[in-house]
Design a protein around this motif. Structure first.
Motif, short mmCIF file in Angstrom:
data_model
loop_
_atom_site.label_atom_id
_atom_site.label_comp_id
_atom_site.label_asym_id
_atom_site.label_seq_id
_atom_site.Cartn_x
_atom_site.Cartn_y
_atom_site.Cartn_z
N LYS A 5 0.85 -1.21 0.00
CA LYS A 5 0.00 0.00 0.00
C LYS A 5 0.88 1.25 0.00
O LYS A 5 0.63 2.20 -0.73
N ILE A 6 1.92 1.24 0.83
CA ILE A 6 2.75 2.46 0.87
C ILE A 6 3.91 2.39 -0.11
O ILE A 6 4.50 3.41 -0.45
N ASN A 7 4.27 1.21 -0.58
CA ASN A 7 5.40 1.08 -1.49
C ASN A 7 5.11 0.03 -2.54
O ASN A 7 5.43 -1.15 -2.36
N PRO A 8 4.47 0.45 -3.66
CA PRO A 8 4.04 -0.52 -4.68
C PRO A 8 5.17 -1.37 -5.24
O PRO A 8 4.92 -2.41 -5.83
N MET A 9 6.39 -0.93 -5.06
CA MET A 9 7.48 -1.74 -5.60
C MET A 9 7.73 -2.98 -4.75
O MET A 9 8.37 -3.92 -5.20
N GLY A 10 7.23 -2.97 -3.52
CA GLY A 10 7.36 -4.16 -2.69
C GLY A 10 8.78 -4.49 -2.25
O GLY A 10 9.12 -5.63 -1.98
N PHE A 11 9.64 -3.46 -2.20
CA PHE A 11 11.02 -3.73 -1.79
C PHE A 11 11.17 -3.55 -0.29
O PHE A 11 10.56 -2.68 0.30
N VAL A 12 12.01 -4.41 0.32
CA VAL A 12 12.49 -4.09 1.66
C VAL A 12 14.02 -3.99 1.58
O VAL A 12 14.61 -4.71 0.79
N PRO A 13 14.61 -3.13 2.36
CA PRO A 13 13.96 -2.26 3.33
C PRO A 13 13.25 -1.05 2.70
O PRO A 13 13.60 -0.63 1.60
N ALA A 14 12.25 -0.55 3.39
CA ALA A 14 11.57 0.67 2.98
C ALA A 14 11.36 1.52 4.23
O ALA A 14 11.08 0.99 5.30
N LEU A 15 11.52 2.82 4.07
CA LEU A 15 11.38 3.73 5.21
C LEU A 15 10.19 4.65 4.99
O LEU A 15 10.01 5.16 3.89
N VAL A 16 9.39 4.81 6.04
CA VAL A 16 8.30 5.78 5.98
C VAL A 16 8.62 6.90 6.97
O VAL A 16 8.84 6.64 8.15
N ASP A 17 8.65 8.12 6.46
CA ASP A 17 8.92 9.29 7.32
C ASP A 17 7.81 10.30 7.04
O ASP A 17 7.88 11.09 6.11
N GLY A 18 6.74 10.23 7.85
CA GLY A 18 5.57 11.07 7.58
C GLY A 18 4.94 10.61 6.28
O GLY A 18 4.54 9.46 6.14
N THR A 19 4.89 11.51 5.30
CA THR A 19 4.28 11.14 4.01
C THR A 19 5.32 10.66 3.00
O THR A 19 4.99 10.27 1.89
N THR A 20 6.57 10.69 3.41
CA THR A 20 7.65 10.28 2.48
C THR A 20 7.92 8.80 2.62
O THR A 20 8.07 8.30 3.74
N VAL A 21 7.96 8.11 1.48
CA VAL A 21 8.27 6.68 1.49
C VAL A 21 9.49 6.47 0.60
O VAL A 21 9.53 6.95 -0.54
N ILE A 22 10.49 5.77 1.11
CA ILE A 22 11.70 5.55 0.32
C ILE A 22 12.07 4.08 0.38
O ILE A 22 12.06 3.49 1.45
N SER A 23 12.43 3.50 -0.76
CA SER A 23 12.99 2.15 -0.71
C SER A 23 14.41 2.21 -1.25
O SER A 23 14.82 3.18 -1.85
N ASP A 24 15.13 1.16 -1.03
CA ASP A 24 16.55 1.03 -1.35
C ASP A 24 17.40 1.63 -0.23
O ASP A 24 17.35 2.82 0.07
#
Lengths: 226, 210
Positions: free
Chosen positions: B50-69
């Motif tokens: 839901k928050i990261n359609p790429m489905g990668f881990v690790p992924a970080l959520v910081d407020g509304t920002t979502v980052i993977s890799d």
């Protein structure tokens, strides 16, 4: 190993950048694009894998890791394309290749790493050759297609909400520098149909019109086989 | 740092992921509070997708920002939370850190991760799994050993822990404990491994029982 000035410079310039490059290597292509965008003149020094140049004593003395591309700037030697680009970005701030905005900047970092970590390493010739030799040529092609598809699908999702004229907006940034070598000529080499990837197909068409990218293309390099 | 103003960070992780370990180390060093969510099957995890359609881990959520890799996340953290800097000021040593990060994240880790070695096991032979991993780790380590010869001190690029160490520590664990690589020709890396094992937070994060 050939050493040719990239432009027709007659005078020797000891502080001139030197790029150890192979025409066909996508990371070398990326560095060439960045150098062109920043208007940086450099000597192109061919490293031919076919001739085994990467094992040449002179090359290894300058660069013990034996990697291509490698950038030399006086005493400073940097290998690994993402490291070279981060170095260039800090040392030569003209034509910035990263946006100021942290969120956009981070999209660029993610795009770079999809290419550098999940595509480039597993599509390298030695890996493809291993699969071809140990499993079969069909499997080697399937492997290439699978990983291209996976990487391109991830990039389409990543860029969906950020793409403009270029990958992350209306200016060229590092995401474009890393993507271009995998969208231009590369899919064709593996008989991979890019047309299902709408954002990437459109980006490829835009990249083909950018002089800095045109001049960096494999066909324009001194070691491109005639 | 004003803790009251810090959103709780969320890290989607996997206990065996060396990429995730880089982040646990960084978050720890920077003194950042975070919620760790371990995901067994990233591509089938609805909360992650839901928050990261790429489905990668690790992924970080910081407020509304979502980052993977992990590498992208580390550079993001470095800029957003500058305490305990992960990069030296001087460009020469900074570039060494970038090169180490790139060698590990591009040349080594992707070629010894679970997906790849399971594939090799399946299509070539189960006996090829470990030799394949060792071969690629060894190639990367040969380069690292040469790269660090003029820079390694207490840690990889000096007497402080920097980005390079965050990539090296988990990779060294995999090489030595999972793949039993012969480390004889890598004295610098061995010395670094010993130094990492003496840091309690590193020990806790990396020496995880599988």
């Amino acid at each position: 190993m050939d050493s040719k000035a990239h432009k027709n410079n007659i005078e020797e310039s000891p502080m001139k950048l030197q790029l150890y490059s192979s025409y066909i290597s996508p990371p070398s292509f990326s560095v060439r694009i960045a150098l062109n965008l920043k208007g940086l003149d450099y000597d192109y020094i061919t490293v031919s894998f076919r001739k085994g140049d990467q094992r040449n004593q002179e090359f290894l003395m300058m660069n013990p890791m034996g990697y291509v591309p490698t950038l030399k700037n006086g005493d400073m030697v940097v290998a690994e394309s993402s490291a070279i680009l981060m170095y260039l970005e800090e040392k030569y701030p003209q034509h910035p290749l990263l946006p100021q905005d942290l969120e956009k900047k981070t999209i660029n970092y993610q795009a770079i790493n999809i290419v550098a970590s999940s595509m480039q390493p597993i599509l390298r010739i030695p890996v493809l050759s291993y699969i071809r030799d140990n499993v079969g040529p069909d499997e080697s092609i399937d492997w290439a297609h699978r990983h291209l598809k996976k990487g391109f699908a991830a990039l389409e999702k990543l860029l969906k909400d950020h793409v403009g004229t270029y990958a992350t907006g209306d200016e060229i940034f590092l995401a474009d520098v890393f993507l271009a070598p995998y969208l231009i000529g590369y899919p064709e080499r593996y008989n991979f149909d890019l047309s299902g990837f709408l954002i990437l197909s459109k980006l490829r068409d835009v990249y083909l019109m950018v002089p800095a990218i045109q001049n960096a293309m494999p066909e324009k390099q001194p070691d491109f086989p005639v | 740092m004003d803790e009251a103003n810090q959103t709780i960070l969320k890290l989607f992780s996997h206990p065996m992921s060396s990429c995730a370990r880089r982040l646990h180390l960084a978050l720890n060093l920077k003194g950042l509070e975070y919620e760790c969510i371990n995901v067994d099957n990233p591509l089938e995890d609805p909360e992650l997708l839901k928050i990261n359609p790429m489905g990668f881990v690790p992924a970080l959520v910081d407020g509304t920002t979502v980052i993977s890799d992990s590498y992208a996340i580390l550079l993001y953290l470095e800029e957003k939370y500058p305490q305990h800097a992960l990069l030296p000021e001087d460009l020469v040593r900074k570039s060494i850190n970038y090169q180490v990060a790139s060698i590990v994240s591009s040349s080594i880790q992707p070629l010894q991760n679970t997906n790849i070695i399971n594939y090799i096991s399946e299509v070539v032979s189960p006996d090829e799994k470990v030799p394949w991993a060792q071969y690629h780790i060894k190639n990367g380590f040969v380069a690292l050993e040469k790269l660090l010869v003029n820079y390694a001190a207490k840690y990889a690029t000096g007497d402080e822990i920097y980005l390079a160490d965050l990539f090296l520590a988990p990779q060294l664990y995999n090489a030595i404990y999972l793949f039993k690589l012969d480390m004889t020709e890598f004295p610098i890396l061995l010395k670094l491994n010993k130094a990492y094992n003496e840091i309690p937070s590193f020990q806790q994060i990396i020496m995880v029982e599988s």
